[in-house]
Scaffold this motif. Structure first.
Motif, PDB file in Angstrom:
ATOM      1  N   PHE A 100       0.830  -1.204   0.000  1.00 44.57           N
ATOM      2  CA  PHE A 100       0.000   0.000   0.000  1.00 44.57           C
ATOM      3  C   PHE A 100       0.863   1.252   0.000  1.00 44.57           C
ATOM      4  CE2 PHE A 100      -2.269   3.482   1.982  1.00 44.57           C
ATOM      5  CZ  PHE A 100      -3.493   3.469   1.314  1.00 44.57           C
ATOM      6  N   MET A 101       1.880   1.276   0.850  1.00 44.54           N
ATOM      7  CA  MET A 101       2.759   2.444   0.915  1.00 44.54           C
ATOM      8  C   MET A 101       3.544   2.620  -0.381  1.00 44.54           C
ATOM      9  SD  MET A 101       4.081   2.306   4.901  1.00 44.54           S
ATOM     10  CE  MET A 101       4.663   0.619   4.807  1.00 44.54           C
ATOM     11  N   ALA A 102       3.899   1.499  -1.019  1.00 45.41           N
ATOM     12  CA  ALA A 102       4.615   1.576  -2.296  1.00 45.41           C
ATOM     13  C   ALA A 102       3.728   2.171  -3.382  1.00 45.41           C
ATOM     14  CB  ALA A 102       5.092   0.187  -2.710  1.00 45.41           C
ATOM     15  N   ASN A 103       2.448   1.823  -3.379  1.00 45.02           N
ATOM     16  CA  ASN A 103       1.525   2.406  -4.355  1.00 45.02           C
ATOM     17  C   ASN A 103       1.290   3.885  -4.076  1.00 45.02           C
ATOM     18  OD1 ASN A 103      -0.090   0.424  -6.385  1.00 45.02           O
ATOM     19  ND2 ASN A 103       0.684  -0.718  -4.628  1.00 45.02           N
ATOM     20  N   ALA A 104       1.310   4.274  -2.803  1.00 40.75           N
ATOM     21  CA  ALA A 104       1.215   5.696  -2.475  1.00 40.75           C
ATOM     22  C   ALA A 104       2.436   6.443  -3.003  1.00 40.75           C
ATOM     23  CB  ALA A 104       1.083   5.882  -0.963  1.00 40.75           C
ATOM     24  N   ALA A 105       3.582   5.758  -3.048  1.00 39.58           N
ATOM     25  CA  ALA A 105       4.794   6.373  -3.601  1.00 39.58           C
ATOM     26  C   ALA A 105       4.604   6.707  -5.079  1.00 39.58           C
ATOM     27  CB  ALA A 105       5.986   5.440  -3.422  1.00 39.58           C
ATOM     28  N   ASN A 106       3.873   5.878  -5.818  1.00 40.87           N
ATOM     29  CA  ASN A 106       3.593   6.171  -7.225  1.00 40.87           C
ATOM     30  C   ASN A 106       2.845   7.493  -7.363  1.00 40.87           C
ATOM     31  OD1 ASN A 106       4.750   3.718  -8.005  1.00 40.87           O
ATOM     32  ND2 ASN A 106       2.817   2.624  -7.878  1.00 40.87           N
ATOM     33  N   LEU A 107       1.872   7.704  -6.490  1.00 41.96           N
ATOM     34  CA  LEU A 107       1.116   8.963  -6.499  1.00 41.96           C
ATOM     35  C   LEU A 107       2.029  10.141  -6.189  1.00 41.96           C
ATOM     36  CD1 LEU A 107      -1.541  10.600  -6.533  1.00 41.96           C
ATOM     37  CD2 LEU A 107      -1.823   9.980  -4.106  1.00 41.96           C
ATOM     38  N   LEU A 157       4.678   9.965 -16.528  1.00 40.37           N
ATOM     39  CA  LEU A 157       3.848   9.017 -17.266  1.00 40.37           C
ATOM     40  C   LEU A 157       3.964   7.612 -16.674  1.00 40.37           C
ATOM     41  CD1 LEU A 157       4.610  10.207 -20.919  1.00 40.37           C
ATOM     42  CD2 LEU A 157       2.540  10.650 -19.569  1.00 40.37           C
ATOM     43  N   PHE A 158       5.171   7.216 -16.329  1.00 37.54           N
ATOM     44  CA  PHE A 158       5.427   5.881 -15.778  1.00 37.54           C
ATOM     45  C   PHE A 158       4.690   5.683 -14.460  1.00 37.54           C
ATOM     46  CE2 PHE A 158       8.285   3.080 -13.233  1.00 37.54           C
ATOM     47  CZ  PHE A 158       8.232   1.941 -14.021  1.00 37.54           C
ATOM     48  N   TYR A 159       4.910   6.609 -13.527  1.00 30.29           N
ATOM     49  CA  TYR A 159       4.303   6.446 -12.206  1.00 30.29           C
ATOM     50  C   TYR A 159       2.823   6.827 -12.195  1.00 30.29           C
ATOM     51  CZ  TYR A 159       8.704   5.153 -10.143  1.00 30.29           C
ATOM     52  OH  TYR A 159       9.855   4.468  -9.830  1.00 30.29           O
ATOM     53  N   GLY A 160       2.421   7.713 -13.071  1.00 24.15           N
ATOM     54  CA  GLY A 160       0.995   8.011 -13.186  1.00 24.15           C
ATOM     55  C   GLY A 160       0.221   6.789 -13.636  1.00 24.15           C
ATOM     56  N   THR A 161       0.787   6.048 -14.593  1.00 22.09           N
ATOM     57  CA  THR A 161       0.144   4.817 -15.071  1.00 22.09           C
ATOM     58  C   THR A 161       0.032   3.792 -13.962  1.00 22.09           C
ATOM     59  OG1 THR A 161       0.986   5.165 -17.313  1.00 22.09           O
ATOM     60  CG2 THR A 161       0.297   2.937 -16.735  1.00 22.09           C
ATOM     61  N   PHE A 162       1.105   3.591 -13.211  1.00 24.13           N
ATOM     62  CA  PHE A 162       1.057   2.598 -12.136  1.00 24.13           C
ATOM     63  C   PHE A 162       0.182   3.051 -10.972  1.00 24.13           C
ATOM     64  CE2 PHE A 162       4.859   0.536 -14.036  1.00 24.13           C
ATOM     65  CZ  PHE A 162       4.377  -0.775 -14.013  1.00 24.13           C
ATOM     66  N   THR A 163       0.010   4.352 -10.769  1.00 26.33           N
ATOM     67  CA  THR A 163      -0.923   4.832  -9.751  1.00 26.33           C
ATOM     68  C   THR A 163      -2.336   4.371 -10.081  1.00 26.33           C
ATOM     69  OG1 THR A 163       0.425   6.796  -9.268  1.00 26.33           O
ATOM     70  CG2 THR A 163      -1.884   6.868  -8.608  1.00 26.33           C
ATOM     71  N   VAL A 164      -2.736   4.562 -11.335  1.00 28.33           N
ATOM     72  CA  VAL A 164      -4.072   4.151 -11.769  1.00 28.33           C
ATOM     73  C   VAL A 164      -4.224   2.634 -11.709  1.00 28.33           C
ATOM     74  CG1 VAL A 164      -5.694   4.121 -13.714  1.00 28.33           C
ATOM     75  CG2 VAL A 164      -4.359   6.189 -13.232  1.00 28.33           C
ATOM     76  N   ILE A 165      -3.206   1.914 -12.202  1.00 25.73           N
ATOM     77  CA  ILE A 165      -3.276   0.458 -12.233  1.00 25.73           C
ATOM     78  C   ILE A 165      -3.327  -0.134 -10.822  1.00 25.73           C
ATOM     79  CG2 ILE A 165      -1.972  -1.627 -12.791  1.00 25.73           C
ATOM     80  CD1 ILE A 165      -0.973  -0.226 -15.302  1.00 25.73           C
ATOM     81  N   GLY A 166      -2.427   0.326  -9.948  1.00 23.03           N
ATOM     82  CA  GLY A 166      -2.336  -0.243  -8.607  1.00 23.03           C
ATOM     83  C   GLY A 166      -3.579   0.006  -7.774  1.00 23.03           C
TER      84      GLY A 166
END
Length: 498
Positions: free
Chosen positions: A437-444, A479-488
Motif C-alpha cells: 500500500f505504501m509503495a503504491n502511495a509512492a507512485n502517487l 507518465l510511468f508512475y501516473g500509469t502505475f498509480t491508476v493500475i495499482g
C-alpha cells in the motif's frame, strides 16, 4: 530570470527572483563553500546517499522484488530499471532546489500556485499514507522466526505484531536521542549497508548458479514484457514505487542535504534531538545567494559531490541491492512461492537454512531484519522531518504559537502522532500488504512531485536551470508512475480490470 546587459560580467548580472507564494526568500551574502572536489575529500562530504540507500535496500528489494519475480519471473525487473533511472534524475532535480535555496523540496512545492494553503495539506496527507509500520512489521517476522526457530504462521500473528510494535517504539527512542539526527542516521546506515551488501555478495556467490545470474540480470532489460493471466497488479505497481526509494522517501534526501549543510542548507540550520540536543535556530524560509562567479563555482562543487552521492552511492547501490536480493530468493526459494502473510521476511532464510543449517537460517534472518529495520528507522525520520519542515516554513501559528520558535516541539509532536498512527496500522493487514500500500502511495507522490518540479524550475537564474534532457526524463517519470498509480489503486480498490 537573469537579465544580461551587454558589456557586463557574470558577477554583475542581476537575478530577478520571481514572485512566489509564502514567505519571500531571504537574500544571502554568498553561498557557503564546500571542500575542493577531490577523492580525499569525497568521503568527508557525501553521506545522505547512504541514508536513502539503506531504505532503498528495504521492502522493495527484500520483499517486493523477490515476491514479484518468484510469482511471475525475472522479466518484470525492467520495471525496476526505469524506476531507478528516472528516480536518480528526480533526486538530483530535487537537490538542485535545496542547494540553491536551502529549503527541502516539499517546502518548495508548497510555494507553487495557489500556495501553501492547498499544497501543505495535500503533501502532509500524501506523506501520511506513504509511511507506516510496514518495515517494522516485516522485520518482526524475521525476529519472530529466530525465536520460534521456524517459519511464522498465521497463528503466530500476535507474537509477530507484538515484536513489530516493540521494534517500532525502539525506532522512536533512537530518534529522540539522536543528537544531530542526520549525522546519527548516516553513521548507522553506513554500517547497515556494509553488513547487508557484504552478506548478500557472499551468499549469492555460494548458492546462485551462473545461469540464475544471467537470467536475473537479463530481466532488467526486457522492457515492456508483462505477465499474462491473473496478475496481482497491486504487487507489480508496488514494485515500481519501491524500485529505488519511494516517493516522499526520495524527497526526504533534500531534508538530509539541508541538515548536512549542502549549498545554502548551511545557512538555514538543522533539526536537533529532543533529549540531549541543544536548541538550534532553523530559518523559517530559505536563502537565495547572489548570482556571481563565486556562486556558480560553489554550486558546481556541491553539485559534483551530490552526483557522486546519488549516482555513485544510491543509484548504483539500489541496482546492486535489488539484483542480489532477487538473485538470492530466485536461487533458494521455489518458483511460484508467494512471499506474503506473517513469514514475509523469512522465506530466503528457509532456503539457505536447508543447506547451511541453523547458522544459515540465523544469518539470513539477520540480513532480512536489518534490511527492514534500517528502512523503518530512516523512513520514520523522513516522514516526521518533512511534515515538520512543511509546518515550520508555511505556518506562522505552528512556528510561533505551537512550538514557541523551537522546531523540536513540532518534530517530536509529529513523531508522537506518527507513533499512534503506526500502532493502529499494525492491526490493519499483513506486512506485505502494508508495504504494498505504501509503495503504491509512492507512485502517487512521484506523479504529483514530477509535475511540480517542472513548474518550480522557473525560480532559477538561466545559468542554473534544469537541463532539457532532465526535464524530458521527468516527463517519462510522470507518465510511468501516473500509469502505475491508476493500475495499482484502480485494481485493488476500484475494481478496474487490465
Amino acid at each position: 530570470m537573469a537579465t544580461n546587459v551587454p558589456g557586463t560580467r557574470v558577477d554583475e548580472v542581476v537575478h530577478e527572483v520571481p514572485e512566489v507564494y509564502g514567505t519571500p526568500w531571504e537574500k544571502a551574502k554568498e553561498m557557503p563553500a564546500t571542500l575542493p572536489f577531490n577523492w580525499s575529500n569525497l568521503w568527508k562530504v557525501i553521506g545522505p546517499g547512504f541514508i536513502i540507500l539503506s531504505l532503498s535496500i528495504g521492502s522493495g528489494e527484500w520483499l517486493m522484488g523477490p515476491a514479484s519475480v518468484l510469482q511471475y519471473g525475472p522479466f518484470v525487473l525492467w520495471i525496476v530499471t526505469i524506476g531507478i533511472l528516472t528516480q536518480a534524475v528526480f533526486n538530483m532535480t530535487c537537490i538542485r532546489y535545496t542547494l540553491y535555496t536551502g529549503e527541502p523540496i516539499m517546502v518548495g512545492f508548497t510555494r507553487l500556485m495557489p500556495g501553501p494553503k492547498l499544497w501543505a495539506p495535500i503533501w502532509i496527507f500524501i506523506s501520511f499514507i506513504s509511511i507506516g509500520p510496514g518495515w517494522a512489521s516485516g522485520s518482526a517476522t524475521a525476529l519472530a522466526a529466530m525465536f520460534l526457530r521456524r517459519m511464522p504462521q498465521t497463528a503466530d500473528k500476535p507474537a509477530v505484531m507484538t515484536a513489530g510494535i516493540i521494534l517500532f517504539l525502539s525506532v522512536v527512542i533512537i530518534l529522540m536521542f539522536g543528537g544531530k539526527i542526520e549525522a546519527l542516521l548516516e553513521k548507522i546506515n553506513k554500517w547497515i549497508v556494509a553488513f547487508i551488501f557484504g552478506s548478500l555478495l557472499i551468499l549469492v556467490i555460494m548458492f546462485a548458479p551462473f545461469s540464475k545470474w544471467v537470467e536475473v540480470a537479463a530481466g532488467f532489460f526486457q522492457f515492456g514484457k508483462l505477465p499474462a493471466g491473473n496478475v496481482n497488479w497491486f504487487l507489480l505497481a508496488g514494485l515500481a514505487g519501491y524500485a529505488g526509494a519511494g516517493g516522499i522517501l526520495n524527497m526526504g534526501v533534500t531534508n538530509w542535504y539541508r541538515d548536512k549543510g549542502y549549498g545554502m542548507g548551511a545557512a538555514v540550520g538543522y533539526i536537533p534531538s529532543l533529549i540531549g540536543g541543544k536548541e538550534v535556530h532553523v530559518s523559517s524560509t530559505g536563502k537565495i545567494p547572489p548570482l556571481n562567479q563565486t556562486t556558480l563555482q560553489r554550486f558546481k562543487d556541491w553539485w559534483r559531490y551530490s552526483l557522486v552521492d546519488q549516482i555513485g552511492v544510491w543509484a548504483l547501490g539500489a541496482f546492486i541491492g535489488m539484483f542480489f536480493c532477487v538473485l538470492l530468493a530466485y536461487a533458494m526459494v521455489p518458483g511460484g512461492t508467494k512471499i506474503d502473510g506473517w513469514a514475509a521476511a523469512a522465506h530466503q532464510a528457509e532456503g539457505v537454512g536447508k543447506v547451511l543449517g541453523g547458522f544459515g537460517w540465523i544469518w539470513v534472518l539477520m540480513i532480512g531484519f536489518w534490511v527492514l529495520y534500517g528502512s523503518q528507522l530512516s523512513n520514520s525520520e523522513t516522514f516526521v522531518r518533512q511534515v515538520t519542515d512543511v509546518l515550520w516554513n508555511t505556518s506562522p501559528w505552528a512556528r510561533e504559537k505551537l512550538s514557541r520558535n523551537d522546531i523540536r516541539r513540532i518534530y517530536y509532536g509529529i513523531l508522537l502522532l506518527f507513533t499512534i498512527w503506526s500502532i493502529w496500522l499494525f492491526f490493519q493487514g499483513s506486512p506485505l500488504f502494508l508495504v504494498a500500500f505504501m509503495a503504491n502511495a509512492a507512485n502517487l507522490a512521484f506523479t504529483v512531485a514530477g509535475i511540480q518540479l517542472l513548474f518550480l524550475d522557473r525560480i532559477y537564474p538561466q545559468e542554473l536551470k534544469t537541463p532539457i534532457w532532465m526535464k524530458l526524463v521527468l516527463v517519462v517519470l510522470i507518465l510511468f508512475y501516473g500509469t502505475f498509480t491508476v493500475i495499482g489503486f484502480g485494481t485493488q480498490f476500484f475494481g478496474l480490470k487490465f
